[in-house]
Design an enzyme around this catalytic site. Structure first.
Site, PDB file in Angstrom:
ATOM      1  CB  ALA A  44      -0.925  -0.017   1.216  1.00 33.36           C
ATOM      2  N   GLY A  45       2.090   1.173   0.392  1.00 36.11           N
ATOM      3  CA  GLY A  45       2.931   2.376   0.482  1.00 36.11           C
ATOM      4  C   GLY A  45       3.194   3.038  -0.852  1.00 36.11           C
ATOM      5  CB  ILE A  46       3.669   1.973  -4.395  1.00 34.86           C
ATOM      6  CG1 ILE A  46       2.538   1.047  -4.830  1.00 34.86           C
ATOM      7  CG2 ILE A  46       4.901   1.209  -4.007  1.00 34.86           C
ATOM      8  CD1 ILE A  46       2.806   0.383  -6.181  1.00 34.86           C
ATOM      9  N   PRO A  53      -4.908   5.711   1.920  1.00 33.33           N
ATOM     10  CG  PRO A  53      -6.490   5.826   3.653  1.00 33.33           C
ATOM     11  CD  PRO A  53      -6.340   5.977   2.190  1.00 33.33           C
ATOM     12  CG  ASP A  54       0.100   2.846   5.154  1.00 26.63           C
ATOM     13  OD1 ASP A  54       1.328   2.964   5.246  1.00 26.63           O
ATOM     14  OD2 ASP A  54      -0.701   3.171   6.056  1.00 26.63           O
ATOM     15  CG  PHE A  55      -3.686  -2.015   5.043  1.00 25.08           C
ATOM     16  CD1 PHE A  55      -3.072  -2.098   3.801  1.00 25.08           C
ATOM     17  CD2 PHE A  55      -5.060  -2.229   5.122  1.00 25.08           C
ATOM     18  CE1 PHE A  55      -3.794  -2.409   2.654  1.00 25.08           C
ATOM     19  CE2 PHE A  55      -5.798  -2.547   3.981  1.00 25.08           C
ATOM     20  CZ  PHE A  55      -5.167  -2.633   2.749  1.00 25.08           C
ATOM     21  NE  ARG A  56      -0.343  -4.932   9.165  1.00 25.48           N
ATOM     22  CZ  ARG A  56      -0.886  -5.333   8.008  1.00 25.48           C
ATOM     23  NH1 ARG A  56      -0.634  -4.675   6.876  1.00 25.48           N
ATOM     24  NH2 ARG A  56      -1.698  -6.391   7.961  1.00 25.48           N
ATOM     25  CD  GLN A 126       1.754  -7.264   0.457  1.00 27.29           C
ATOM     26  OE1 GLN A 126       1.426  -7.836   1.505  1.00 27.29           O
ATOM     27  NE2 GLN A 126       2.708  -6.368   0.411  1.00 27.29           N
ATOM     28  CG  ASN A 127      -1.023  -1.935  -3.215  1.00 28.27           C
ATOM     29  OD1 ASN A 127      -0.915  -2.327  -2.050  1.00 28.27           O
ATOM     30  ND2 ASN A 127      -0.157  -1.108  -3.775  1.00 28.27           N
ATOM     31  CG  ASP A 129      -4.308   0.647  -5.551  1.00 27.87           C
ATOM     32  OD1 ASP A 129      -3.608   1.094  -4.617  1.00 27.87           O
ATOM     33  OD2 ASP A 129      -3.832   0.072  -6.551  1.00 27.87           O
ATOM     34  CG  HIS A 146      -3.273  -9.600  -0.590  1.00 27.11           C
ATOM     35  ND1 HIS A 146      -2.679  -8.823   0.358  1.00 27.11           N
ATOM     36  CD2 HIS A 146      -2.638 -10.800  -0.521  1.00 27.11           C
ATOM     37  CE1 HIS A 146      -1.730  -9.515   0.994  1.00 27.11           C
ATOM     38  NE2 HIS A 146      -1.686 -10.720   0.459  1.00 27.11           N
ATOM     39  CB  CYS A 154     -22.737 -15.016  -5.112  1.00 31.22           C
ATOM     40  SG  CYS A 154     -23.567 -15.803  -3.698  1.00 31.22           S
ATOM     41  CB  CYS A 178     -26.370 -13.865  -5.105  1.00 29.35           C
ATOM     42  SG  CYS A 178     -26.219 -15.038  -6.460  1.00 29.35           S
ATOM     43  CB  CYS A 183     -28.252 -17.753  -4.496  1.00 28.76           C
ATOM     44  SG  CYS A 183     -26.737 -17.475  -3.563  1.00 28.76           S
ATOM     45  CB  SER A 221       4.507  -3.585   6.843  1.00 28.29           C
ATOM     46  OG  SER A 221       3.382  -4.422   6.551  1.00 28.29           O
TER      47      SER A 221
HETATM   48  N1  APR Z   1       6.856   5.906   0.798  1.00 29.83           N
HETATM   49  C1  APR Z   1       7.549   4.848   1.316  1.00 29.83           C
HETATM   50  N2  APR Z   1       7.007   3.961   2.188  1.00 29.83           N
HETATM   51  C2  APR Z   1       5.722   4.169   2.551  1.00 29.83           C
HETATM   52  C3  APR Z   1       4.941   5.240   2.058  1.00 29.83           C
HETATM   53  C4  APR Z   1       5.567   6.120   1.145  1.00 29.83           C
HETATM   54  N3  APR Z   1       4.908   7.159   0.615  1.00 29.83           N
HETATM   55  N4  APR Z   1       3.692   5.160   2.628  1.00 29.83           N
HETATM   56  C5  APR Z   1       3.704   4.080   3.434  1.00 29.83           C
HETATM   57  N5  APR Z   1       4.914   3.492   3.393  1.00 29.83           N
HETATM   58  C6  APR Z   1       5.344   2.260   4.062  1.00 29.83           C
HETATM   59  C7  APR Z   1       4.907   2.136   5.502  1.00 29.83           C
HETATM   60  O1  APR Z   1       5.868   2.728   6.358  1.00 29.83           O
HETATM   61  C8  APR Z   1       4.846   0.625   5.670  1.00 29.83           C
HETATM   62  O2  APR Z   1       6.127   0.092   5.941  1.00 29.83           O
HETATM   63  O3  APR Z   1       4.683   1.198   3.379  1.00 29.83           O
HETATM   64  C9  APR Z   1       4.404   0.145   4.289  1.00 29.83           C
HETATM   65  C10 APR Z   1       2.909  -0.140   4.229  1.00 29.83           C
HETATM   66  O4  APR Z   1       2.659  -1.259   5.055  1.00 29.83           O
HETATM   67  P1  APR Z   1       1.152  -1.708   5.342  1.00 29.83           P
HETATM   68  O5  APR Z   1       0.345  -0.523   5.718  1.00 29.83           O
HETATM   69  O6  APR Z   1       1.223  -2.884   6.274  1.00 29.83           O
HETATM   70  O7  APR Z   1       0.602  -2.175   3.926  1.00 29.83           O
HETATM   71  P2  APR Z   1       0.913  -3.547   3.190  1.00 29.83           P
HETATM   72  O8  APR Z   1       2.317  -3.993   3.423  1.00 29.83           O
HETATM   73  O9  APR Z   1       0.482  -3.367   1.789  1.00 29.83           O
HETATM   74  O10 APR Z   1      -0.102  -4.574   3.937  1.00 29.83           O
HETATM   75  C11 APR Z   1      -0.092  -5.897   3.492  1.00 29.83           C
HETATM   76  O11 APR Z   1      -1.987  -6.375   4.906  1.00 29.83           O
HETATM   77  O12 APR Z   1      -4.072  -5.876   5.769  1.00 29.83           O
HETATM   78  C12 APR Z   1      -3.404  -6.595   4.803  1.00 29.83           C
HETATM   79  O13 APR Z   1      -4.375  -7.279   2.774  1.00 29.83           O
HETATM   80  C13 APR Z   1      -3.823  -6.159   3.416  1.00 29.83           C
HETATM   81  O14 APR Z   1      -2.497  -6.208   1.409  1.00 29.83           O
HETATM   82  C14 APR Z   1      -2.517  -5.751   2.747  1.00 29.83           C
HETATM   83  C15 APR Z   1      -1.471  -6.464   3.595  1.00 29.83           C
END
Ligand code: APR
Length: 373
Positions: A44-46, A53-56, A126-127, A129, A146, A154, A178, A183, A221
């Protein structure tokens, strides 16, 4: 151009293939070894600089902001058994995360550039989007480990659900069911929820990192298996470049690992600069600009990334609260129609499915009802 600098972490261990553990040495390696089989692994960080927003991430990550929902685990929103009980929170999020509202980032265009140059063996994401597809990457080069929002079906009879129907439902924040009359099961996008198997395409491609001559890991992450194991499948001696805010997984432990810690867009621009691809990358990214007039707006003072993310997360949480609010108002109407006493302390008689009478939002989060009994 991003203003944060990204730092190359030069660990003490001497590299065995690269001349040094930095981008310039990686660029030299690519040219001198005629590198053609690059694997890219992202999370998600890309997409955060696109406003998703990313997740963590501690403040702006989805999970930190879903905590207000008092879920046992924020990940419940993406848990298949929770979804069966209550799909509303997921569909409140889906409305915000659904493809079509966001522009690919420079990092997405960098991956497309590798593809255009015939250097991309496979892109593992993993994204959900679909921004890689939107950036022009061909589907056969992408493994959406993912799943994604691209298709839906369904969860009971697996009958596919029409795309345009789905777009309408998501746009109106409604839960699709569905279309097979007998169903009527819940419909879910083909996103891999916790508790579900990854798609066949992931297992078919899982041996590709062994064939790679360079590995790039970005914006993840590396905290969710089996995706998190992919970088370790690269052979010893194959350089692995991590472009991420912080060090993750086992990256940095091998002599030819290069850590580019900082923002993904800054990191890929540094990579492109070392390769002499700067203009091509900017031109490619420009092509993703949805509205040429927006170019002038590009010069307008941009919100900082955190401001944009904060706005996005606020919008997300408001949406969920609104959905919950609707639930309250809806219950009030049902009680009035049934001539029942109002909610003050009374059970509304709605069976949370737990075999007990429920009050308030229990049928939205039935497992909380059990917890707070
Ligand atoms: N530049 C560099 N790194 C970034 C940026 C950015 N602009 N934004 C976020 N990050 C980093 C964060 O610091 C973190 O290390 O990207 C990482 C994102 O980690 P997560 O939020 O855990 O996202 P992800 O690794 O994709 O999660 C994996 O978890 O909940 C499940 O299915 C969901 O696919 C997801 C999986």
């Amino acid at each position: 151009m991003g203003n944060e600098e990204s730092t190359v972490v030069d660990d003490s261990t001497r590299p065995s293939v690269l001349e040094a553990r930095n981008m310039e040495a990686v660029a030299k390696y690519i040219q001198q070894h005629d590198v053609k089989r690059i694997v890219v692994m992202v999370g998600a960080g890309i997409s955060t600089s696109a406003g998703i927003p990313d997740f963590r991430s501690p403040d702006t990550g989805l999970y930190a902001n879903l905590a207000f929902l008092d879920l046992e685990e924020p990940e419940d929103v993406f848990d298949i058994s929770f979804f069966r009980e209550n799909p509303k929170p997921f569909y409140a999020l889906a409305k915000e995360l659904y493809p079509g509202r966001y522009r690919p980032t420079v990092a997405h265009s960098f991956i497309k550039l590798l593809y255009d140059k015939g250097l991309l063996l496979k892109h593992f994401t993993q994204n959900i989007d679909c921004l890689e597809r939107q950036a022009g990457l061909s589907g056969d080069k992408i493994v959406e480990a993912h799943g994604s929002f691209a298709t839906q079906r369904c969860i009971e009879c697996k009958t596919p659900y029409p795309d345009e129907e789905m777009q309408k439902k998501v746009h109106h924040g409604e839960v699709p069911h569905c279309l097979v009359p007998q169903c009527n099961g819940l419909v879910k996008p083909d996103i891999v929820f916790f508790g579900e198997a990854l798609p066949e395409s992931f297992f078919r491609s899982r041996d590709l990192p062994e064939q790679a001559d360079l590995c790039i890991v970005m914006g993840t992450s590396l905290s969710v298996q089996p995706f998190a194991s992919l970088p370790s499948f690269c052979r010893e001696g194959v350089p692995r470049v991590l472009i991420n805010m912080q060090r993750v997984g086992g990256l940095g432990s091998r002599p030819d690992d290069v850590l580019l810690l900082g923002d993904c867009d800054v990191g890929v621009r540094k990579f492109a600069k070392a390769m002499g691809w700067e203009e091509e990358l900017e031109a490619l990214w420009e092509q993703t600009n949805p509205d040429p007039k927006a170019r002038e707006a590009e010069n307008a003072p941009l919100q900082s990334r955190d401001e944009r993310l904060r706005d996005e997360v606020d919008r997300l949480t408001e949406d969920i609260e609104r959905t919950l609010g609707l639930t309250d108002a809806y219950q009030q109407r049902v009680r009035e129609r049934l001539g029942e006493p109002s909610k003050q302390g009374q059970s509304n008689g709605v069976d949370s499915g737990a075999g007990e009478e429920s009050t308030g939002l229990d049928h939205v989060f039935p497992h909380l009802a059990r917890k707070f009994r």
